[in-house]
Design an enzyme around this catalytic site. Structure first.
Site, PDB file in Angstrom:
ATOM      1  N   LYS A 170       5.587   2.516  26.193  1.00 34.71           N
ATOM      2  CA  LYS A 170       4.653   3.011  25.153  1.00 34.71           C
ATOM      3  C   LYS A 170       4.487   4.527  25.202  1.00 34.71           C
ATOM      4  O   LYS A 170       4.371   5.177  24.151  1.00 34.71           O
ATOM      5  CB  LYS A 170       3.298   2.310  25.300  1.00 34.71           C
ATOM      6  CG  LYS A 170       3.351   0.869  24.792  1.00 34.71           C
ATOM      7  CD  LYS A 170       1.985   0.298  24.478  1.00 34.71           C
ATOM      8  CE  LYS A 170       2.135  -1.087  23.831  1.00 34.71           C
ATOM      9  NZ  LYS A 170       0.844  -1.747  23.599  1.00 34.71           N
ATOM     10  N   ASN A 172       0.841  -1.212   0.000  1.00 30.59           N
ATOM     11  CA  ASN A 172       0.000   0.000   0.000  1.00 30.59           C
ATOM     12  C   ASN A 172       0.873   1.258   0.000  1.00 30.59           C
ATOM     13  O   ASN A 172       0.573   2.229  -0.681  1.00 30.59           O
ATOM     14  CB  ASN A 172      -0.939  -0.006   1.211  1.00 30.59           C
ATOM     15  CG  ASN A 172      -2.179  -0.840   0.955  1.00 30.59           C
ATOM     16  OD1 ASN A 172      -3.038  -0.458   0.170  1.00 30.59           O
ATOM     17  ND2 ASN A 172      -2.251  -1.995   1.577  1.00 30.59           N
ATOM     18  N   HIS A 186      -8.671  -0.686   5.264  1.00 28.91           N
ATOM     19  CA  HIS A 186      -9.061  -1.964   5.873  1.00 28.91           C
ATOM     20  C   HIS A 186      -9.520  -2.905   4.767  1.00 28.91           C
ATOM     21  O   HIS A 186     -10.292  -2.477   3.888  1.00 28.91           O
ATOM     22  CB  HIS A 186     -10.177  -1.752   6.907  1.00 28.91           C
ATOM     23  CG  HIS A 186     -10.571  -3.026   7.593  1.00 28.91           C
ATOM     24  ND1 HIS A 186      -9.807  -3.598   8.584  1.00 28.91           N
ATOM     25  CD2 HIS A 186     -11.638  -3.843   7.388  1.00 28.91           C
ATOM     26  CE1 HIS A 186     -10.399  -4.742   8.966  1.00 28.91           C
ATOM     27  NE2 HIS A 186     -11.502  -4.906   8.252  1.00 28.91           N
ATOM     28  N   LEU A 220      -0.252  -2.417  12.194  1.00 28.18           N
ATOM     29  CA  LEU A 220      -0.983  -3.357  13.073  1.00 28.18           C
ATOM     30  C   LEU A 220      -1.105  -2.911  14.521  1.00 28.18           C
ATOM     31  O   LEU A 220      -1.787  -3.537  15.311  1.00 28.18           O
ATOM     32  CB  LEU A 220      -0.320  -4.744  12.988  1.00 28.18           C
ATOM     33  CG  LEU A 220      -0.371  -5.384  11.600  1.00 28.18           C
ATOM     34  CD1 LEU A 220       0.377  -6.713  11.594  1.00 28.18           C
ATOM     35  CD2 LEU A 220      -1.810  -5.573  11.139  1.00 28.18           C
TER      36      LEU A 220
HETATM   37  C1  GRF Z   1      -2.768  -6.439   3.955  1.00 24.93           C
HETATM   38  O1  GRF Z   1      -3.445  -7.473   4.656  1.00 24.93           O
HETATM   39  C2  GRF Z   1      -3.708  -5.357   3.627  1.00 24.93           C
HETATM   40  O2  GRF Z   1      -4.972  -5.905   3.320  1.00 24.93           O
HETATM   41  C3  GRF Z   1      -3.794  -4.567   4.880  1.00 24.93           C
HETATM   42  O3  GRF Z   1      -2.476  -4.625   5.413  1.00 24.93           O
HETATM   43  C4  GRF Z   1      -1.827  -5.812   4.933  1.00 24.93           C
HETATM   44  C5  GRF Z   1      -0.456  -5.579   4.370  1.00 24.93           C
HETATM   45  O4  GRF Z   1      -0.501  -4.542   3.484  1.00 24.93           O
HETATM   46  N1  GRF Z   1      -4.230  -3.227   4.631  1.00 24.93           N
HETATM   47  P1  GRF Z   1       0.879  -3.922   2.880  1.00 24.93           P
HETATM   48  O5  GRF Z   1       1.275  -4.778   1.708  1.00 24.93           O
HETATM   49  O6  GRF Z   1       1.925  -3.967   3.991  1.00 24.93           O
HETATM   50  O7  GRF Z   1       0.513  -2.537   2.466  1.00 24.93           O
END
Ligand code: GRF
Length: 204
Positions: free
Chosen positions: A63, A15, A107, A88
Protein backbone atom coordinates in the site's frame (compact mmCIF):
# COMPACT_ATOMS: atom_id res chain seq x y z
CA UNK A 1 -6.22 27.93 -17.63
CA UNK A 2 -8.76 25.22 -16.76
CA UNK A 3 -8.12 23.36 -13.53
CA UNK A 4 -6.85 19.79 -14.02
CA UNK A 5 -8.93 17.14 -12.27
CA UNK A 6 -8.21 13.49 -11.47
CA UNK A 7 -11.20 11.20 -10.91
CA UNK A 8 -10.81 8.11 -8.73
CA UNK A 9 -13.17 5.26 -9.62
CA UNK A 10 -13.95 1.63 -8.77
CA UNK A 11 -16.99 0.73 -10.85
CA UNK A 12 -19.25 1.64 -13.75
CA UNK A 13 -18.21 5.30 -13.85
CA UNK A 14 -21.62 6.93 -14.39
CA UNK A 15 -20.49 9.81 -12.14
CA UNK A 16 -17.27 10.07 -14.16
CA UNK A 17 -19.41 10.22 -17.30
CA UNK A 18 -21.47 13.08 -15.84
CA UNK A 19 -18.22 15.01 -15.27
CA UNK A 20 -16.95 14.26 -18.78
CA UNK A 21 -20.28 15.39 -20.25
CA UNK A 22 -20.45 18.55 -18.12
CA UNK A 23 -20.41 21.53 -20.42
CA UNK A 24 -19.86 24.24 -17.78
CA UNK A 25 -16.24 24.16 -18.83
CA UNK A 26 -14.85 25.01 -15.42
CA UNK A 27 -12.40 22.09 -15.36
CA UNK A 28 -10.75 19.40 -17.46
CA UNK A 29 -10.73 15.73 -16.48
CA UNK A 30 -7.12 14.80 -17.31
CA UNK A 31 -6.65 11.59 -15.34
CA UNK A 32 -8.73 8.61 -14.18
CA UNK A 33 -7.35 6.31 -11.49
CA UNK A 34 -9.04 3.03 -10.59
CA UNK A 35 -8.43 0.54 -7.80
CA UNK A 36 -10.24 -2.12 -9.88
CA UNK A 37 -8.48 -3.38 -13.01
CA UNK A 38 -11.71 -4.13 -14.88
CA UNK A 39 -13.76 -1.08 -13.88
CA UNK A 40 -15.94 0.01 -16.80
CA UNK A 41 -15.03 3.57 -15.79
CA UNK A 42 -11.59 2.86 -17.33
CA UNK A 43 -13.33 2.07 -20.64
CA UNK A 44 -15.12 5.41 -20.42
CA UNK A 45 -11.80 7.19 -19.92
CA UNK A 46 -10.31 5.44 -22.95
CA UNK A 47 -13.36 6.32 -25.09
CA UNK A 48 -12.69 9.97 -24.28
CA UNK A 49 -8.89 9.80 -24.69
CA UNK A 50 -8.39 10.51 -20.99
CA UNK A 51 -5.21 9.09 -19.45
CA UNK A 52 -6.05 6.33 -16.97
CA UNK A 53 -4.16 4.12 -14.55
CA UNK A 54 -4.86 1.11 -12.37
CA UNK A 55 -3.33 1.19 -8.89
CA UNK A 56 -4.46 -1.84 -6.94
CA UNK A 57 -3.49 -5.07 -5.25
CA UNK A 58 -2.49 -6.77 -8.52
CA UNK A 59 0.16 -4.24 -9.53
CA UNK A 60 0.88 -2.51 -6.20
CA UNK A 61 0.26 -5.05 -3.42
CA UNK A 62 2.29 -2.88 -1.04
CA UNK A 63 0.00 0.00 0.00
CA UNK A 64 2.85 2.42 0.74
CA UNK A 65 4.33 1.90 -2.74
CA UNK A 66 0.82 2.28 -4.17
CA UNK A 67 0.41 5.62 -2.44
CA UNK A 68 3.84 6.84 -3.64
CA UNK A 69 3.11 5.80 -7.24
CA UNK A 70 -0.28 7.53 -7.11
CA UNK A 71 1.19 10.73 -5.66
CA UNK A 72 3.96 10.72 -8.26
CA UNK A 73 1.50 10.43 -11.15
CA UNK A 74 -0.75 13.16 -9.71
CA UNK A 75 2.25 15.48 -9.43
CA UNK A 76 3.56 14.61 -12.90
CA UNK A 77 0.10 15.41 -14.33
CA UNK A 78 -0.06 18.67 -12.34
CA UNK A 79 -3.47 17.71 -10.93
CA UNK A 80 -5.25 20.54 -9.08
CA UNK A 81 -8.24 18.67 -7.64
CA UNK A 82 -9.33 15.07 -7.05
CA UNK A 83 -12.87 13.67 -7.24
CA UNK A 84 -13.80 10.33 -5.67
CA UNK A 85 -16.61 9.04 -7.89
CA UNK A 86 -17.78 5.64 -6.78
CA UNK A 87 -14.29 5.01 -5.38
CA UNK A 88 -14.34 2.29 -2.72
CA UNK A 89 -10.83 2.38 -1.23
CA UNK A 90 -9.90 4.49 1.78
CA UNK A 91 -7.75 7.45 0.67
CA UNK A 92 -4.36 7.32 2.47
CA UNK A 93 -3.69 10.16 4.92
CA UNK A 94 -0.56 11.12 2.96
CA UNK A 95 -2.69 11.75 -0.13
CA UNK A 96 -5.26 13.79 1.80
CA UNK A 97 -2.45 15.86 3.34
CA UNK A 98 -0.93 16.47 -0.09
CA UNK A 99 -4.28 17.85 -1.36
CA UNK A 100 -5.86 19.72 1.58
CA UNK A 101 -9.48 20.76 0.83
CA UNK A 102 -8.84 19.67 -2.75
CA UNK A 103 -10.45 16.24 -2.68
CA UNK A 104 -14.24 15.80 -2.89
CA UNK A 105 -16.50 12.74 -2.71
CA UNK A 106 -20.05 11.95 -3.79
CA UNK A 107 -22.02 9.90 -1.27
CA UNK A 108 -25.44 8.43 -2.09
CA UNK A 109 -27.29 9.63 1.04
CA UNK A 110 -28.01 12.82 2.97
CA UNK A 111 -24.97 12.90 5.27
CA UNK A 112 -24.79 12.55 8.31
CA UNK A 113 -27.43 9.87 7.80
CA UNK A 114 -26.53 6.47 6.33
CA UNK A 115 -22.81 7.12 5.96
CA UNK A 116 -19.51 5.97 7.47
CA UNK A 117 -17.90 2.52 7.46
CA UNK A 118 -19.95 -0.07 5.57
CA UNK A 119 -22.33 2.46 4.00
CA UNK A 120 -21.60 2.30 0.29
CA UNK A 121 -23.47 1.29 -2.87
CA UNK A 122 -26.58 -0.82 -2.27
CA UNK A 123 -25.94 -1.07 1.49
CA UNK A 124 -26.89 2.60 1.76
CA UNK A 125 -30.21 2.21 -0.03
CA UNK A 126 -31.12 -0.98 1.82
CA UNK A 127 -30.60 0.83 5.14
CA UNK A 128 -32.65 3.80 3.88
CA UNK A 129 -35.52 1.48 2.88
CA UNK A 130 -35.36 -0.38 6.20
CA UNK A 131 -35.40 2.87 8.20
CA UNK A 132 -38.59 3.96 6.45
CA UNK A 133 -37.36 7.53 5.85
CA UNK A 134 -39.37 9.55 3.34
CA UNK A 135 -36.45 11.49 1.90
CA UNK A 136 -33.13 10.33 0.57
CA UNK A 137 -30.64 12.04 -1.70
CA UNK A 138 -26.95 12.62 -2.33
CA UNK A 139 -24.15 14.64 -0.78
CA UNK A 140 -20.92 16.10 -2.16
CA UNK A 141 -18.41 16.72 0.61
CA UNK A 142 -14.73 17.41 1.15
CA UNK A 143 -12.63 14.36 1.99
CA UNK A 144 -10.86 14.52 5.32
CA UNK A 145 -9.23 11.77 7.35
CA UNK A 146 -12.55 10.40 8.54
CA UNK A 147 -15.07 8.33 6.55
CA UNK A 148 -17.71 10.64 4.96
CA UNK A 149 -16.97 13.30 7.64
CA UNK A 150 -15.58 16.19 5.58
CA UNK A 151 -17.42 19.51 5.24
CA UNK A 152 -20.58 19.22 3.13
CA UNK A 153 -20.54 21.21 -0.12
CA UNK A 154 -23.91 20.34 -1.72
CA UNK A 155 -26.89 18.12 -1.03
CA UNK A 156 -30.10 17.42 -2.91
CA UNK A 157 -33.01 15.32 -1.66
CA UNK A 158 -35.60 13.14 -3.37
CA UNK A 159 -39.00 12.08 -1.97
CA UNK A 160 -39.02 8.27 -1.74
CA UNK A 161 -42.49 7.93 -0.14
CA UNK A 162 -43.72 6.02 -3.18
CA UNK A 163 -40.54 4.07 -3.91
CA UNK A 164 -40.51 0.57 -2.49
CA UNK A 165 -37.23 -1.11 -3.47
CA UNK A 166 -33.59 -0.33 -2.74
CA UNK A 167 -32.82 -0.53 -6.47
CA UNK A 168 -35.40 2.16 -7.30
CA UNK A 169 -33.99 4.35 -4.52
CA UNK A 170 -30.50 3.82 -5.95
CA UNK A 171 -31.67 4.93 -9.40
CA UNK A 172 -33.41 8.03 -8.03
CA UNK A 173 -30.34 8.97 -5.99
CA UNK A 174 -27.86 8.28 -8.81
CA UNK A 175 -29.75 10.79 -10.96
CA UNK A 176 -29.20 13.40 -8.25
CA UNK A 177 -25.52 12.47 -7.99
CA UNK A 178 -25.08 13.18 -11.68
CA UNK A 179 -26.63 16.64 -11.16
CA UNK A 180 -24.79 17.85 -8.05
CA UNK A 181 -21.28 16.44 -8.57
CA UNK A 182 -20.48 18.47 -11.72
CA UNK A 183 -21.97 21.58 -10.10
CA UNK A 184 -19.96 21.13 -6.90
CA UNK A 185 -16.76 20.50 -8.88
CA UNK A 186 -17.38 23.66 -10.90
CA UNK A 187 -17.74 25.70 -7.69
CA UNK A 188 -14.52 24.12 -6.36
CA UNK A 189 -12.50 24.75 -9.53
CA UNK A 190 -13.71 28.35 -9.68
CA UNK A 191 -12.65 28.75 -6.03
CA UNK A 192 -16.19 29.70 -4.99
CA UNK A 193 -16.26 27.54 -1.85
CA UNK A 194 -15.16 28.81 1.56
CA UNK A 195 -15.37 26.91 4.86
CA UNK A 196 -16.15 28.40 8.25
CA UNK A 197 -16.26 26.03 11.21
CA UNK A 198 -17.07 22.97 9.12
CA UNK A 199 -19.80 24.80 7.21
CA UNK A 200 -19.19 25.67 3.56
CA UNK A 201 -20.34 28.87 1.92
CA UNK A 202 -20.72 28.96 -1.87
CA UNK A 203 -19.82 32.41 -3.27
CA UNK A 204 -22.27 32.98 -6.11
C1 GRF B 1 -22.99 4.30 -6.83
O1 GRF B 1 -23.46 3.49 -5.76
C2 GRF B 1 -23.00 5.71 -6.44
O2 GRF B 1 -24.12 5.96 -5.61
C3 GRF B 1 -21.75 5.88 -5.66
O3 GRF B 1 -20.82 5.03 -6.32
C4 GRF B 1 -21.54 3.99 -7.00
C5 GRF B 1 -21.13 3.79 -8.43
O4 GRF B 1 -21.12 4.99 -9.06
N1 GRF B 1 -21.33 7.24 -5.62
P1 GRF B 1 -20.51 5.12 -10.57
O5 GRF B 1 -21.60 4.73 -11.53
O6 GRF B 1 -19.31 4.17 -10.66
O7 GRF B 1 -20.13 6.56 -10.70
Amino acid sequence: MLKKVAVFVSGGGSNLQSLIDDSQNAYKITLVISDKENAFALERAEQHQIKSAYFGKNNFPDKEKRTQATLQLLQEMKIDYIVLAGYLSIVPTELIQAYPQKIINIHPSLIPSFCGMGYYGHFVHEAVLKAGVKLSGATVHFVDEGVDTGAIIMQKSVDISNIHTAEEIAQAVLKIEHEILPQALSYLCQEQITIQEHRTIILQ
